[in-house]
Design a protein around this motif. Structure first.
Motif, PDB file in Angstrom:
ATOM      1  N   TRP A  68       0.830  -1.190   0.000  1.00 15.07           N
ATOM      2  CA  TRP A  68       0.000   0.000   0.000  1.00 15.07           C
ATOM      3  C   TRP A  68       0.871   1.248   0.000  1.00 15.07           C
ATOM      4  N   TRP A  69       0.305   2.289  -0.623  1.00 17.88           N
ATOM      5  CA  TRP A  69       0.974   3.568  -0.767  1.00 17.88           C
ATOM      6  C   TRP A  69       0.026   4.666  -0.302  1.00 17.88           C
ATOM      7  N   ARG A  70       0.540   5.689   0.350  1.00 16.58           N
ATOM      8  CA  ARG A  70      -0.224   6.909   0.623  1.00 16.58           C
ATOM      9  C   ARG A  70      -0.265   7.707  -0.669  1.00 16.58           C
ATOM     10  N   THR A  71      -1.399   8.295  -0.988  1.00 21.20           N
ATOM     11  CA  THR A  71      -1.527   9.083  -2.210  1.00 21.20           C
ATOM     12  C   THR A  71      -1.767  10.541  -1.865  1.00 21.20           C
ATOM     13  N   SER A  72      -1.275  11.405  -2.706  1.00 29.30           N
ATOM     14  CA  SER A  72      -1.526  12.833  -2.535  1.00 29.30           C
ATOM     15  C   SER A  72      -1.758  13.451  -3.904  1.00 29.30           C
ATOM     16  N   THR A  73      -2.338  14.637  -3.903  1.00 32.10           N
ATOM     17  CA  THR A  73      -2.570  15.332  -5.173  1.00 32.10           C
ATOM     18  C   THR A  73      -1.288  15.995  -5.667  1.00 32.10           C
ATOM     19  N   ASP A  74      -0.284  16.112  -4.790  1.00 31.97           N
ATOM     20  CA  ASP A  74       0.957  16.799  -5.149  1.00 31.97           C
ATOM     21  C   ASP A  74       1.911  15.946  -5.978  1.00 31.97           C
ATOM     22  N   GLU A  75       1.968  14.677  -5.684  1.00 34.35           N
ATOM     23  CA  GLU A  75       2.994  13.829  -6.272  1.00 34.35           C
ATOM     24  C   GLU A  75       2.388  12.541  -6.822  1.00 34.35           C
ATOM     25  N   PRO A  76       2.622  12.233  -8.098  1.00 34.03           N
ATOM     26  CA  PRO A  76       2.114  10.965  -8.631  1.00 34.03           C
ATOM     27  C   PRO A  76       2.881   9.780  -8.041  1.00 34.03           C
ATOM     28  N   LEU A  77       2.240   8.649  -8.029  1.00 38.59           N
ATOM     29  CA  LEU A  77       2.817   7.401  -7.547  1.00 38.59           C
ATOM     30  C   LEU A  77       3.501   6.717  -8.729  1.00 38.59           C
ATOM     31  N   ARG A  78       4.736   6.273  -8.542  1.00 42.24           N
ATOM     32  CA  ARG A  78       5.447   5.517  -9.581  1.00 42.24           C
ATOM     33  C   ARG A  78       6.373   4.532  -8.879  1.00 42.24           C
ATOM     34  N   THR A  79       6.109   3.229  -9.075  1.00 36.15           N
ATOM     35  CA  THR A  79       6.895   2.170  -8.457  1.00 36.15           C
ATOM     36  C   THR A  79       7.282   1.151  -9.514  1.00 36.15           C
ATOM     37  N   THR A  80       8.554   0.788  -9.531  1.00 34.12           N
ATOM     38  CA  THR A  80       9.042  -0.250 -10.435  1.00 34.12           C
ATOM     39  C   THR A  80       9.198  -1.536  -9.649  1.00 34.12           C
ATOM     40  N   LEU A  81       8.731  -2.635 -10.234  1.00 37.54           N
ATOM     41  CA  LEU A  81       8.758  -3.952  -9.604  1.00 37.54           C
ATOM     42  C   LEU A  81       9.526  -4.919 -10.495  1.00 37.54           C
ATOM     43  N   ASP A  82      10.481  -5.649  -9.922  1.00 40.70           N
ATOM     44  CA  ASP A  82      11.198  -6.689 -10.659  1.00 40.70           C
ATOM     45  C   ASP A  82      10.327  -7.926 -10.740  1.00 40.70           C
ATOM     46  N   LEU A  83      10.418  -8.632 -11.876  1.00 40.66           N
ATOM     47  CA  LEU A  83       9.673  -9.876 -12.047  1.00 40.66           C
ATOM     48  C   LEU A  83      10.554 -11.053 -11.682  1.00 40.66           C
ATOM     49  N   ASP A  84      10.037 -11.968 -10.870  1.00 38.37           N
ATOM     50  CA  ASP A  84      10.729 -13.217 -10.546  1.00 38.37           C
ATOM     51  C   ASP A  84      10.427 -14.216 -11.652  1.00 38.37           C
ATOM     52  N   GLY A  85      11.371 -15.027 -12.024  1.00 41.27           N
ATOM     53  CA  GLY A  85      11.109 -16.081 -13.015  1.00 41.27           C
ATOM     54  C   GLY A  85      10.545 -15.516 -14.291  1.00 41.27           C
ATOM     55  N   ALA A  86      11.216 -14.529 -14.869  1.00 41.81           N
ATOM     56  CA  ALA A  86      10.657 -13.775 -15.988  1.00 41.81           C
ATOM     57  C   ALA A  86      10.609 -14.546 -17.301  1.00 41.81           C
ATOM     58  N   GLY A  87      10.968 -15.827 -17.310  1.00 44.05           N
ATOM     59  CA  GLY A  87      10.992 -16.569 -18.557  1.00 44.05           C
ATOM     60  C   GLY A  87       9.669 -17.205 -18.946  1.00 44.05           C
ATOM     61  N   THR A  88       8.643 -17.118 -18.126  1.00 48.49           N
ATOM     62  CA  THR A  88       7.361 -17.737 -18.456  1.00 48.49           C
ATOM     63  C   THR A  88       6.296 -16.660 -18.613  1.00 48.49           C
ATOM     64  N   SER A  89       5.262 -16.974 -19.394  1.00 44.59           N
ATOM     65  CA  SER A  89       4.160 -16.012 -19.505  1.00 44.59           C
ATOM     66  C   SER A  89       3.359 -16.045 -18.224  1.00 44.59           C
ATOM     67  N   ARG A  90       2.806 -14.874 -17.841  1.00 44.18           N
ATOM     68  CA  ARG A  90       2.127 -14.772 -16.554  1.00 44.18           C
ATOM     69  C   ARG A  90       0.926 -13.840 -16.654  1.00 44.18           C
ATOM     70  N   ALA A  91       0.028 -13.997 -15.696  1.00 45.12           N
ATOM     71  CA  ALA A  91      -1.126 -13.107 -15.576  1.00 45.12           C
ATOM     72  C   ALA A  91      -1.039 -12.381 -14.242  1.00 45.12           C
TER      73      ALA A  91
END
Length: 175
Positions: A68-91
Motif C-alpha cells: 500500500w501507498w499513501r496518495t496525494s494530489t501533489d505527487e504521482p505514484l510511480r513504483t518499479t517492480l522486478d519480475l521473478d522467473g521472468a521466462g514464463t508467460s504470466r497473468a
C-alpha cells in the motif's frame, strides 16, 4: 538405545523438511509476493500474512500480503517492480483498493506497464467508501520489470488516501 536413535533421526528429518519448506517459500520472492519484488520508486508498505498461515492455508501463495501507498494530489505514484522467473508467460493477480479520508471522495487513475506496453489500467473513485478492482492483464514473456503508476485526479490536497494492491503477484499461465 535404538528407540532413542530412531526418535532423534525422525526429529532431525522433520526439522530438515521444515527448513526446506521455509527456504522454498522465502526463495519464491524476496518479499513474499509471488512473481514481484520492489525495485525502485515510491516504496510501498508491505503488510504480510504470517509465514505459518501461508504454509497452512495455501502454499505457495501468501494470501494476506498486500502493498500500500499513501496518495496525494501533489505527487504521482510511480513504483518499479522486478519480475521473478521472468521466462514464463504470466497473468497479473490481486485486487486494487482505494480508500479515502472519511467523507471526502478521492479519485486515482492508475496503470501497470511492462516496459513501454500497458498491461492494465483504470480509474477508481471512493465515493465515501473504499473501492476494489480486480487486477487483470497478461505480462509479456520477455518483460523483466513492471511499472505501477497512479495519479490523483481529484483536488482534495488535504486528504492523503491509501492505494493498495492486495494479494499482489503473478500467476503462471502456461508455456
Amino acid at each position: 538405545m535404538t528407540c532413542g536413535v530412531e526418535w532423534l533421526t525422525a526429529v532431525a528429518a522433520l526439522g530438515l523438511t521444515a527448513c526446506v519448506v521455509v527456504l522454498v517459500v522465502v526463495s519464491r520472492s524476496a518479499d513474499g509476493t509471488p512473481g514481484l519484488d520492489y525495485a525502485s520508486g515510491a516504496e510501498p508498505t508491505l503488510s504480510r500474512s504470517g509465514l505459518e498461515s501461508c504454509l497452512v492455508s495455501s502454499y505457495p501463495r501468501c494470501p494476506g500480503n498486500q502493498w500500500w501507498w499513501r496518495t496525494s494530489t501533489d505527487e504521482p505514484l510511480r513504483t518499479t517492480l522486478d519480475l521473478d522467473g521472468a521466462g514464463t508467460s504470466r497473468a497479473l493477480r490481486g485486487h486494487l483498493w482505494l480508500d479515502g479520508c472519511g467523507l471526502n471522495d478521492i479519485s486515482v487513475r492508475w496503470s501497470i506497464a511492462a516496459g513501454s506496453r500497458q498491461v492494465a489500467s483504470g480509474t477508481m473513485t471512493t465515493h465515501n467508501a473504499p473501492e476494489s478492482r480486480a487486477v487483470t492483464g497478461k505480462v509479456p514473456r520477455q518483460a523483466r520489470v513492471l511499472t505501477l503508476t497512479g495519479r490523483r485526479t481529484d483536488s482534495d490536497s488535504a486528504c492523503r488516501g491509501v492505494f493498495t494492491w492486495d494479494t499482489a503477484g503473478l500467476e503462471a499461465t502456461g508455456h
